[in-house]
Design a protein around this motif. Structure first.
Motif, PDB file in Angstrom:
ATOM      1  N   ALA A  92      44.229  84.163  94.379  1.00  0.00           N
ATOM      2  CA  ALA A  92      44.429  84.449  92.887  1.00  0.00           C
ATOM      3  C   ALA A  92      43.320  83.427  92.050  1.00  0.00           C
ATOM      4  CB  ALA A  92      45.788  84.319  92.041  1.00  0.00           C
ATOM      5  N   ILE A  93      43.627  82.096  92.428  1.00  0.00           N
ATOM      6  CA  ILE A  93      42.863  81.138  91.663  1.00  0.00           C
ATOM      7  C   ILE A  93      41.255  81.264  92.082  1.00  0.00           C
ATOM      8  CG2 ILE A  93      42.468  78.545  91.706  1.00  0.00           C
ATOM      9  CD1 ILE A  93      44.742  79.613  89.937  1.00  0.00           C
ATOM     10  N   SER A  94      41.018  81.692  93.342  1.00  0.00           N
ATOM     11  CA  SER A  94      39.824  81.828  93.880  1.00  0.00           C
ATOM     12  C   SER A  94      39.147  82.884  93.045  1.00  0.00           C
ATOM     13  CB  SER A  94      39.935  82.160  95.303  1.00  0.00           C
ATOM     14  OG  SER A  94      38.437  82.447  95.968  1.00  0.00           O
ATOM     15  N   GLN A  95      39.777  83.914  92.887  1.00  0.00           N
ATOM     16  CA  GLN A  95      39.365  85.319  91.993  1.00  0.00           C
ATOM     17  C   GLN A  95      39.111  84.731  90.506  1.00  0.00           C
ATOM     18  OE1 GLN A  95      41.688  88.698  91.578  1.00  0.00           O
ATOM     19  NE2 GLN A  95      40.060  89.875  92.078  1.00  0.00           N
ATOM     20  N   VAL A  96      39.803  83.860  90.131  1.00  0.00           N
ATOM     21  CA  VAL A  96      39.779  83.362  88.788  1.00  0.00           C
ATOM     22  C   VAL A  96      38.569  82.630  88.571  1.00  0.00           C
ATOM     23  CG1 VAL A  96      40.756  81.972  87.009  1.00  0.00           C
ATOM     24  CG2 VAL A  96      42.005  83.564  87.951  1.00  0.00           C
ATOM     25  N   SER A  97      38.320  81.962  89.532  1.00  0.00           N
ATOM     26  CA  SER A  97      37.136  80.779  89.363  1.00  0.00           C
ATOM     27  C   SER A  97      35.762  81.499  89.777  1.00  0.00           C
ATOM     28  CB  SER A  97      37.225  79.537  90.309  1.00  0.00           C
ATOM     29  OG  SER A  97      37.265  80.079  91.691  1.00  0.00           O
ATOM     30  N   LYS A  98      35.859  82.891  90.096  1.00  0.00           N
ATOM     31  CA  LYS A  98      34.608  83.660  90.645  1.00  0.00           C
ATOM     32  C   LYS A  98      34.201  83.124  91.725  1.00  0.00           C
ATOM     33  CE  LYS A  98      33.477  85.462  85.971  1.00  0.00           C
ATOM     34  NZ  LYS A  98      32.658  85.547  84.964  1.00  0.00           N
ATOM     35  N   PHE A  99      34.970  82.641  92.719  1.00  0.00           N
ATOM     36  CA  PHE A  99      34.645  81.959  94.029  1.00  0.00           C
ATOM     37  C   PHE A  99      33.749  80.725  93.790  1.00  0.00           C
ATOM     38  CE2 PHE A  99      34.735  86.903  94.195  1.00  0.00           C
ATOM     39  CZ  PHE A  99      36.078  86.905  94.558  1.00  0.00           C
ATOM     40  N   LYS A 100      33.741  79.965  92.880  1.00  0.00           N
ATOM     41  CA  LYS A 100      33.112  78.689  92.729  1.00  0.00           C
ATOM     42  C   LYS A 100      33.829  77.742  93.094  1.00  0.00           C
ATOM     43  CE  LYS A 100      30.386  80.474  88.771  1.00  0.00           C
ATOM     44  NZ  LYS A 100      29.860  80.193  87.293  1.00  0.00           N
ATOM     45  N   CYS A 152      57.226  81.152 106.743  1.00  0.00           N
ATOM     46  CA  CYS A 152      55.926  82.302 106.368  1.00  0.00           C
ATOM     47  C   CYS A 152      56.029  82.664 105.146  1.00  0.00           C
ATOM     48  CB  CYS A 152      56.111  83.434 107.402  1.00  0.00           C
ATOM     49  SG  CYS A 152      55.703  82.846 109.239  1.00  0.00           S
ATOM     50  N   SER A 153      57.148  82.919 104.673  1.00  0.00           N
ATOM     51  CA  SER A 153      57.308  83.509 103.057  1.00  0.00           C
ATOM     52  C   SER A 153      56.675  82.556 102.201  1.00  0.00           C
ATOM     53  CB  SER A 153      58.586  83.759 102.639  1.00  0.00           C
ATOM     54  OG  SER A 153      59.066  84.891 103.365  1.00  0.00           O
ATOM     55  N   VAL A 154      57.083  81.298 102.140  1.00  0.00           N
ATOM     56  CA  VAL A 154      56.269  80.253 101.472  1.00  0.00           C
ATOM     57  C   VAL A 154      54.898  80.119 101.646  1.00  0.00           C
ATOM     58  CG1 VAL A 154      56.191  77.471 101.073  1.00  0.00           C
ATOM     59  CG2 VAL A 154      58.460  78.780 101.320  1.00  0.00           C
ATOM     60  N   GLY A 155      54.491  80.060 102.921  1.00  0.00           N
ATOM     61  CA  GLY A 155      53.100  79.971 103.232  1.00  0.00           C
ATOM     62  C   GLY A 155      52.286  81.325 102.811  1.00  0.00           C
ATOM     63  N   LEU A 156      52.955  82.201 102.658  1.00  0.00           N
ATOM     64  CA  LEU A 156      52.226  83.565 102.030  1.00  0.00           C
ATOM     65  C   LEU A 156      52.117  83.353 100.642  1.00  0.00           C
ATOM     66  CD1 LEU A 156      54.145  86.414 103.885  1.00  0.00           C
ATOM     67  CD2 LEU A 156      51.784  86.257 104.017  1.00  0.00           C
ATOM     68  N   ILE A 157      52.825  82.825 100.120  1.00  0.00           N
ATOM     69  CA  ILE A 157      52.771  82.839  98.558  1.00  0.00           C
ATOM     70  C   ILE A 157      51.759  81.640  98.098  1.00  0.00           C
ATOM     71  CG2 ILE A 157      53.799  82.295  96.413  1.00  0.00           C
ATOM     72  CD1 ILE A 157      56.638  83.307  97.296  1.00  0.00           C
ATOM     73  N   VAL A 158      51.643  80.707  99.131  1.00  0.00           N
ATOM     74  CA  VAL A 158      50.588  79.613  98.965  1.00  0.00           C
ATOM     75  C   VAL A 158      49.449  80.589  98.940  1.00  0.00           C
ATOM     76  CG1 VAL A 158      49.696  77.694  99.838  1.00  0.00           C
ATOM     77  CG2 VAL A 158      52.056  77.759  99.497  1.00  0.00           C
ATOM     78  N   ILE A 159      49.117  81.088 100.108  1.00  0.00           N
ATOM     79  CA  ILE A 159      47.948  81.788 100.389  1.00  0.00           C
ATOM     80  C   ILE A 159      47.670  82.769  99.091  1.00  0.00           C
ATOM     81  CG2 ILE A 159      46.321  83.364 101.916  1.00  0.00           C
ATOM     82  CD1 ILE A 159      46.851  80.286 102.694  1.00  0.00           C
ATOM     83  N   PHE A 167      41.272  77.525 105.920  1.00  0.00           N
ATOM     84  CA  PHE A 167      40.771  76.575 106.002  1.00  0.00           C
ATOM     85  C   PHE A 167      39.105  76.372 105.760  1.00  0.00           C
ATOM     86  CE2 PHE A 167      44.207  75.890 109.284  1.00  0.00           C
ATOM     87  CZ  PHE A 167      44.714  74.925 108.429  1.00  0.00           C
ATOM     88  N   SER A 168      38.777  77.320 105.176  1.00  0.00           N
ATOM     89  CA  SER A 168      37.254  77.530 104.746  1.00  0.00           C
ATOM     90  C   SER A 168      37.049  77.454 103.219  1.00  0.00           C
ATOM     91  CB  SER A 168      36.772  78.913 105.329  1.00  0.00           C
ATOM     92  OG  SER A 168      35.378  79.309 104.870  1.00  0.00           O
ATOM     93  N   CYS A 169      35.788  77.230 102.838  1.00  0.00           N
ATOM     94  CA  CYS A 169      35.365  77.417 101.658  1.00  0.00           C
ATOM     95  C   CYS A 169      35.279  79.028 101.015  1.00  0.00           C
ATOM     96  CB  CYS A 169      34.465  76.385 101.103  1.00  0.00           C
ATOM     97  SG  CYS A 169      34.997  74.739 100.714  1.00  0.00           S
ATOM     98  N   ALA A 171      39.710  76.834 100.209  1.00  0.00           N
ATOM     99  CA  ALA A 171      40.682  75.854 100.838  1.00  0.00           C
ATOM    100  C   ALA A 171      41.401  74.932  99.830  1.00  0.00           C
ATOM    101  CB  ALA A 171      40.170  75.086 102.118  1.00  0.00           C
ATOM    102  N   ILE A 172      40.514  74.386  98.837  1.00  0.00           N
ATOM    103  CA  ILE A 172      41.235  73.895  97.691  1.00  0.00           C
ATOM    104  C   ILE A 172      42.065  74.508  97.089  1.00  0.00           C
ATOM    105  CG2 ILE A 172      40.564  72.269  95.762  1.00  0.00           C
ATOM    106  CD1 ILE A 172      40.078  70.795  98.313  1.00  0.00           C
ATOM    107  N   CYS A 173      41.991  75.917  96.575  1.00  0.00           N
ATOM    108  CA  CYS A 173      42.750  76.710  95.733  1.00  0.00           C
ATOM    109  C   CYS A 173      44.124  76.951  96.516  1.00  0.00           C
ATOM    110  CB  CYS A 173      42.090  78.116  95.642  1.00  0.00           C
ATOM    111  SG  CYS A 173      40.469  78.155  94.750  1.00  0.00           S
ATOM    112  N   CYS A 174      44.099  76.872  97.730  1.00  0.00           N
ATOM    113  CA  CYS A 174      45.375  77.104  98.423  1.00  0.00           C
ATOM    114  C   CYS A 174      45.988  75.882  98.630  1.00  0.00           C
ATOM    115  CB  CYS A 174      45.053  77.624  99.973  1.00  0.00           C
ATOM    116  SG  CYS A 174      44.209  79.481  99.920  1.00  0.00           S
TER     117      CYS A 174
END
Length: 606
Positions: A237-245, A225-232, A595-597, A249-252
């Motif tokens: 973080a990457i989702s926020q950096v990309s301004k949600f573009k 779960c700790s590994v999964g938490l960091i992945v999420i 699993f969602s965009c 699911a790909i970010c994770c």
């Protein structure tokens, strides 16, 4: 004591001649036993542990790896090579007297038939070859494992100044005390003949097989779960950096794939320099975000997703319906909302999670050349971590108050600085996830694949190949588990309540009770006789346990019982709050997962 075990001259890490203990026809020597043999007594574990500690105390600094100030700040990529090389061949004679060679490192020691034909010297030397880490490397591993200051401001915000600071101080002290207890037990039960590999081995040697299974299951759940938490978290973080573009699911999934490579580092000694890098990255994030927080307003818009006010008093973060202006920063000296403790308890669980590193302490000590040095690495790391928590957490809460976000560097308003914090955090996060995955795979490998399916040790060539195959499978499963749950904050609380509290606060005093009672119940004329393999005990049952409890010493045993009771109470409160919170998340939006965009941080999804 050392003189009783270590011979004159020769390499101090080489095994002492142990043939004398195999003189009895009914005695089974350590290398010929099951990996987890219930017939090995406490007294036999103690005898070989004392022998091993004596050998380790005779090691010179050059053999362990002398650690100066610069080596602590900037550790080398690898520690000095172990004195007993893993690939050193040991000569043997077959039935016809012909010389043949065997590499103890490449022999499948998980197979009992293999262990039947190796000598005690090969067995103990294989155990020595596994131990390569120094205390400086251990300091960085502990700090990387535990250090996570970015939720401390949020936690203090849900509790208020007084309770927040007090509880973080108490949790820090008790986490250090738990580490001390685990260290004492490890030194008393681990040996070259019967090496410990993970937390479950402590439970097995004190209480038997069933507690070992429970500990191993909980530890496996927590680590995956700790590994999964960091992945999420990195995906957010990457989702926020990309301004949600970029699809969430790909970010994770991206970081799951990165983990396939990071996870290929097998030994903790080699992981030390990566852990050092992770600490410097975390410090950079702290300093950058502190400067930004002091000179810019909070990220008001994101506060509804996971701020202290959102968890305790939602009205404190609700903008005026007419003007759209958010309430000013507010602080509480006590609990923000005494009428509803769910939010405060969830914040408390964040504090528990902040010190949750004891589940890896046994694994760290198991790979140290001299485990006795673990205590200075542990206390040094705990003091450093507590200082970071108090300075950073109080700073964030002072400037952001009820808007303190659960991931502080995402709670800053300038987008550029959000991006800087996010990019540094994903690098340090993936290193921490690699560490959790490393230990998690070893727990599964040592306790399931080696025990049940006779897989070869990881030090063998086949073991290394299997490691490379297992790593991507483990990371994929971790991603699927974490991605299926829509409430990231709730998942942290569930893991903290059901796993971290147990390993850091409940299990250590429970294990210490059993260890000190058994140890101090032994009389001077009792113990293990290496000449015959017999154990001498003059009594048993309640009388023996009572004698050990009173002599153990009494005040420490009583304190451990009180400590255990407090930890279990915290577990019950945390479990209730976590389950309640995550149930509400499922009911409100069961489709919001990785699993969602659509990113959970995007307040205006298209």
């Amino acid at each position: 004591m050392a003189g009783a075990f270590v011979g004159n001259g020769g390499d101090p890490r080489m095994s002492v001649d142990a043939t004398a203990i195999d003189t009895s026809a009914g005695y089974i020597s350590p290398q010929r036993r099951l990996l987890h043999d219930p017939n090995v007594t406490f007294e036999e574990y103690r005898y070989y542990a004392e022998k091993t500690r004596a050998e380790e105390s005779a090691l010179k600094d050059a053999e362990v790896g002398k650690t100066g100030f610069m080596q602590v700040l900037f550790p080398p990529k690898s520690s000095p090579q172990p004195i007993v090389e893993a690939q050193a061949a040991v000569g043997e004679l077959d039935e016809k007297g012909t010389a043949r060679r065997r590499s103890s490192a490449n022999a499948n020691l998980a197979d009992r038939s293999t262990r039947e034909v190796i000598s005690m010297e090969e067995w103990t030397n294989a155990s020595r070859a596994f131990r390569t880490a120094t205390w400086a490397a251990c300091f960085y591993l502990i700090t990387t494992d535990i250090l996570g200051p970015f939720g401390v401001g949020f936690s203090i915000g849900t509790l208020g100044w007084g309770p927040g600071i007090a509880l973080f101080t108490v949790f820090g002290l008790m986490a250090g005390y738990s580490g001390y207890l685990l260290w004492r037990i490890f030194l008393g039960l681990d040996s070259y003949e019967f090496p410990m590999r993970n937390y479950g081995d402590l439970a097995f040697r004190l209480y038997g097989s069933v507690p070992r299974y429970i500990v191993n299951i909980l530890q496996s759940i927590q680590l995956i779960c700790s590994v999964g938490l960091i992945v999420i978290s990195n995906g957010q973080a990457i989702s926020q950096v990309s301004k949600f573009k970029l699809c969430y699911a790909i970010c994770c999934l991206l970081w799951c794939i990165v983990g396939f490579g990071v996870g290929q580092v097998r030994t903790l000694a080699k992981y030390g320099w990566l852990a050092n890098l992770a600490i410097w990255l975390n410090l950079m994030i702290m300093f950058i975000s502190m400067g930004v927080i002091a000179h810019s307003p909070p990220n008001y818009a994101i506060s509804v997703l996971g701020s202290a006010g959102g968890a305790t008093v939602p009205a404190d973060i609700t903008p005026d319906p007419t003007t759209g202006i958010y309430p000013p920063v507010k602080h509480y000296n006590g609990l923000p909302n005494p009428a509803s403790l769910i939010g405060s308890i969830n914040g408390l669980m964040q504090g528990v999670y902040a010190y949750g590193g004891a589940q890896l302490f046994v694994e760290f000590m198991a790979e140290m050349k001299r485990p006795h040095d673990f205590i200075k690495a542990m206390w040094g790391a705990q003091f450093f971590i507590y200082s970071c928590y108090m300075i950073y957490g109080c700073f964030v809460y002072y400037f952001q108050g009820q808007y303190s976000y659960q991931i502080a560097y995402q709670g800053v308003s300038p987008y550029g600085w959000q991006t800087a914090g996010n990019m540094l955090a994903v690098l340090s996060g993936i290193i921490a996830a690699g560490l959790y995955g490393n230990i998690g795979i070893k727990v599964l490998y040592n306790n399931i694949l080696m025990d049940l399916f006779r897989f070869p040790p990881l030090t063998t060539q086949k073991g290394k190949v299997l490691w490379a195959v297992i790593v991507p499978i483990y990371w994929t499963v971790a991603f699927i588990i974490a991605a299926s749950i829509p409430d990231f904050f709730g998942l942290v609380s569930v893991v903290a309540a059901f796993c971290i509290i147990q390993f850091c606060y409940s299990f250590p005093p429970a294990l210490a009770l059993g260890y000190f009672i058994k140890k101090h119940a032994m009389r001077a004329d009792e113990g293990f006789d290496p000449a015959t393999g017999r154990v001498v005990r003059h009594d048993g049952g309640v009388r023996r346990w009572a004698r050990g409890f009173v002599a153990g010493p009494l005040w420490m045993n009583i304190f451990n019982i009180v400590y255990l009771g407090g930890a279990l109470t915290t577990f019950i409160l945390g479990a209730y709050a976590a389950i309640d919170g995550i149930s509400e998340s499922f009911a409100a939006n069961p489709q919001l997962n990785a699993f969602s965009c659509n990113s959970p941080l995007n307040l205006n999804p298209s």
